[in-house]
Structures are given as C-alpha cells and as structure tokens.
Design an enzyme around this catalytic site. Structure first.
Site, PDB file in Angstrom:
ATOM      1  N   GLY A 259      -2.039   2.182  -7.128  1.00 37.22           N
ATOM      2  CA  GLY A 259      -2.830   2.447  -8.329  1.00 37.22           C
ATOM      3  C   GLY A 259      -2.308   3.626  -9.119  1.00 37.22           C
ATOM      4  O   GLY A 259      -2.313   3.619 -10.358  1.00 37.22           O
TER       5      GLY A 259
ATOM      6  N   CYS B 108      -5.183   5.869  -4.233  1.00 34.29           N
ATOM      7  CA  CYS B 108      -4.515   4.580  -4.134  1.00 34.29           C
ATOM      8  C   CYS B 108      -3.092   4.774  -4.620  1.00 34.29           C
ATOM      9  O   CYS B 108      -2.877   5.123  -5.788  1.00 34.29           O
ATOM     10  CB  CYS B 108      -5.240   3.518  -4.970  1.00 34.29           C
ATOM     11  SG  CYS B 108      -4.408   1.912  -4.968  1.00 34.29           S
TER      12      CYS B 108
ATOM     13  N   CYS C 129       0.861  -1.183   0.000  1.00 33.87           N
ATOM     14  CA  CYS C 129       0.000   0.000   0.000  1.00 33.87           C
ATOM     15  C   CYS C 129       0.897   1.232   0.000  1.00 33.87           C
ATOM     16  O   CYS C 129       1.559   1.521   0.999  1.00 33.87           O
ATOM     17  CB  CYS C 129      -0.919  -0.018   1.217  1.00 33.87           C
ATOM     18  SG  CYS C 129      -2.040   1.409   1.287  1.00 33.87           S
TER      19      CYS C 129
ATOM     20  N   GLU D 159     -10.735  -0.019  -5.274  1.00 32.22           N
ATOM     21  CA  GLU D 159      -9.718  -0.835  -4.612  1.00 32.22           C
ATOM     22  C   GLU D 159     -10.255  -2.204  -4.250  1.00 32.22           C
ATOM     23  O   GLU D 159     -11.362  -2.338  -3.713  1.00 32.22           O
ATOM     24  CB  GLU D 159      -9.198  -0.143  -3.352  1.00 32.22           C
ATOM     25  CG  GLU D 159      -8.249   1.008  -3.623  1.00 32.22           C
ATOM     26  CD  GLU D 159      -7.398   1.328  -2.409  1.00 32.22           C
ATOM     27  OE1 GLU D 159      -6.724   0.416  -1.893  1.00 32.22           O
ATOM     28  OE2 GLU D 159      -7.421   2.502  -1.978  1.00 32.22           O
TER      29      GLU D 159
ATOM     30  N   HIS E 199      -3.243  -4.659 -10.642  1.00 31.64           N
ATOM     31  CA  HIS E 199      -3.993  -3.481 -11.090  1.00 31.64           C
ATOM     32  C   HIS E 199      -4.422  -3.659 -12.536  1.00 31.64           C
ATOM     33  O   HIS E 199      -3.660  -4.160 -13.372  1.00 31.64           O
ATOM     34  CB  HIS E 199      -3.141  -2.212 -10.973  1.00 31.64           C
ATOM     35  CG  HIS E 199      -2.831  -1.843  -9.564  1.00 31.64           C
ATOM     36  ND1 HIS E 199      -3.649  -1.029  -8.815  1.00 31.64           N
ATOM     37  CD2 HIS E 199      -1.812  -2.210  -8.750  1.00 31.64           C
ATOM     38  CE1 HIS E 199      -3.126  -0.896  -7.599  1.00 31.64           C
ATOM     39  NE2 HIS E 199      -2.023  -1.602  -7.544  1.00 31.64           N
TER      40      HIS E 199
END
Length: 278
Positions: A226, A223, A74, A214, A165
């Site tokens: 992302g 994100c 993350c 997400e 992703h």
C-alpha cells in the site's frame, strides 16, 4: 488445533505469525489461519506466513490474511520473512530471493547500529484497469478515475503491486471514515478480486501520510504494498516525485520508484516464539 511451534514478527507494526515449512508439514488451511490470527482467542496477527522451499529461489512465501484468504504479495511480510529465515539459520548473508505468487523478489539486509533495515525489489507497478484488476475498459489507465460509493463520488487512482490497491487522496486523515469507506470500497463491484484501500495525505515535501484498509484484514498499522501503491499514485498525479517517505501509524517506510521498478525499505523485528496447545 494440533500443537505447533510458531514465531511472531512485525514490520512497521504489521504483525505476522511465521511458520517454518521448509522441512515439510501440513499446509495452513484458511480456518487455521483465522484461528491463529484471532486477537482474542488466538495468537493475534494480520496474517500467517509460511516459509517454504522453492525450486527457483532461496525460499518461497505463502501468506494468508486474517480472514483466511491468500495474498499475492506483502511488502512488510517479506521483510519479516527474511529476518525470520536469518534467525532460524534458514538463510545466511545479506540478500535472499523469495518466490511469491506475484513473482520472484530480491530482499536485501542493510545492517545498522540498532535494528537492521531490509529493502525489497517490489517489481513494476501497473495501473491499467485489466492489471489492477478493475472493471471498465481494460486498456484504460486507472488514474484519477471516478468511483461512486454509497452515493458519493470519489476520485481514485488504482495500482497493482502484485495485489490490487485503490488510493484516495484526502486533506485530513484523522476525519476519514476508514471503518466505513474501507470495507465498502474493498468489496465494490469495480474490483472483481476485492481491493486494498489507501487513504493518503501528501506533504510536507515528498512525504505521504497513510491509513490503510487491508483486503481480508481491516485497518492495519502499515501496509508495504500500500505504501508503494500510494507513492506511485502520488507521482502519477504530480503530487510527489518517485521517491518518498511514507508515514503510517506503525512507523516510516521509504519508497523509491524509477524505471527499474519500486524498492521498499523498512525495518523488521522478532517479537516472540510460542507453541499452540490443543
């Protein structure tokens, strides 16, 4: 629920419940993570981050999504972790190494006149189907491939940043049906571990405007992984260079991609401290 102390942090409006586990204590089970993240009956957050001791790095990060599932990485959460560690005296100085399921990450603090910025060395992106992971021929690049969702065909580029992703480039973000397409793509049969979904619009210049669905959370304000995956996908498609500003509903992130890997830069903020009750 056993009473427990926690802190709330956010990074580009991606919000996290931070738990200091460096001195031990029970691990967070999925049901507890779901209860804590509930925005009506709990504290409310996109995820729970446990800060743990590490045998090879300064600290170890464990992150559970709002649905109780665990994430490999993350980019926003690891910046919040460093600020939390600084605030708690768990870490000192302007850099820290963090062990994550996606690999070890170096995080740096860049002091500013107001809030500090934090940059994260996110590692090398991967876009072979086997690495995303994505079904199909394992050694095929998942760049500009066709994905059929609810009878409609989309051209997508899929990238792993330590988590999967799927990036779709669109002309108008405001008209995107993120609430329908996001969950449909998240659990699409092409993604055996589910996927995060990015709806991206490029321009003006080297800017990427982004909305994110997400995995295990839903649509969020930002994100970090992302943002990185979207810039990589845009660069692979010749839409931007390797460096770009990413505009998300929660603010702005800077992504730099070169032969050394991807670096993500943005802020983080302490929101409040609290204690749960039984």
């Amino acid at each position: 629920m056993t009473p427990m102390e926690f802190s709330k942090y956010e990074a580009t409006a991606n919000d996290f419940i931070m738990l200091d586990r460096t001195s031990g204590g029970p691990g967070t089970v999925p049901a507890l993570a779901m209860a804590l993240c509930d925005r009506r009956r709990g504290v409310g957050a996109d995820g729970v981050i446990e800060v743990l001791p590490s045998g090879r790095c300064d600290l170890r990060m464990r992150i559970l999504n709002a649905d109780g599932s665990e994430a490999g990485m993350c980019g926003n959460g690891i910046r919040a972790l460093f600020l939390f560690a600084l605030d708690r005296g768990i870490a000192t100085g302007d850099h820290i190494t963090v062990e994550t399921p996606a690999g070890d990450r170096l995080v740096r603090r860049h002091p500013g006149p107001g809030e500090d910025d934090f940059s994260v060395e996110m590692g090398a992106p991967r876009w072979l189907r086997r690495d995303v992971p994505m079904t199909g021929r394992p050694d095929e690049e998942a760049i500009g491939v066709e994905l059929t969702v609810d009878g409609r065909s989309f051209e997508v580029t899929c990238v792993s940043m330590g988590n999967p992703h799927c990036v779709l480039f669109v002309q108008d973000l405001s008209s995107c049906d993120v609430g329908r397409l996001g969950p449909a793509i998240e659990v699409h049969e092409a993604f055996p571990e589910r996927t995060n979904v990015e709806f991206a619009r490029v321009g003006p210049g080297d800017e990427v405007h982004l909305r994110v669905w997400e995995r295990g959370v839903g649509e969020t304000m930002a994100c970090g992984t992302g943002a990185c995956a979207s810039v990589v996908a845009a660069s692979l498609g010749g839409l931007t260079g390797g460096n770009a500003l990413v505009r998300v509903p929660g603010g702005t992130l800077e992504v730099q991609w070169d032969d050394r890997g991807v670096v993500l830069t943005g802020g983080a903020r302490h929101v409040f401290d609290g204690k749960t009750v039984e």
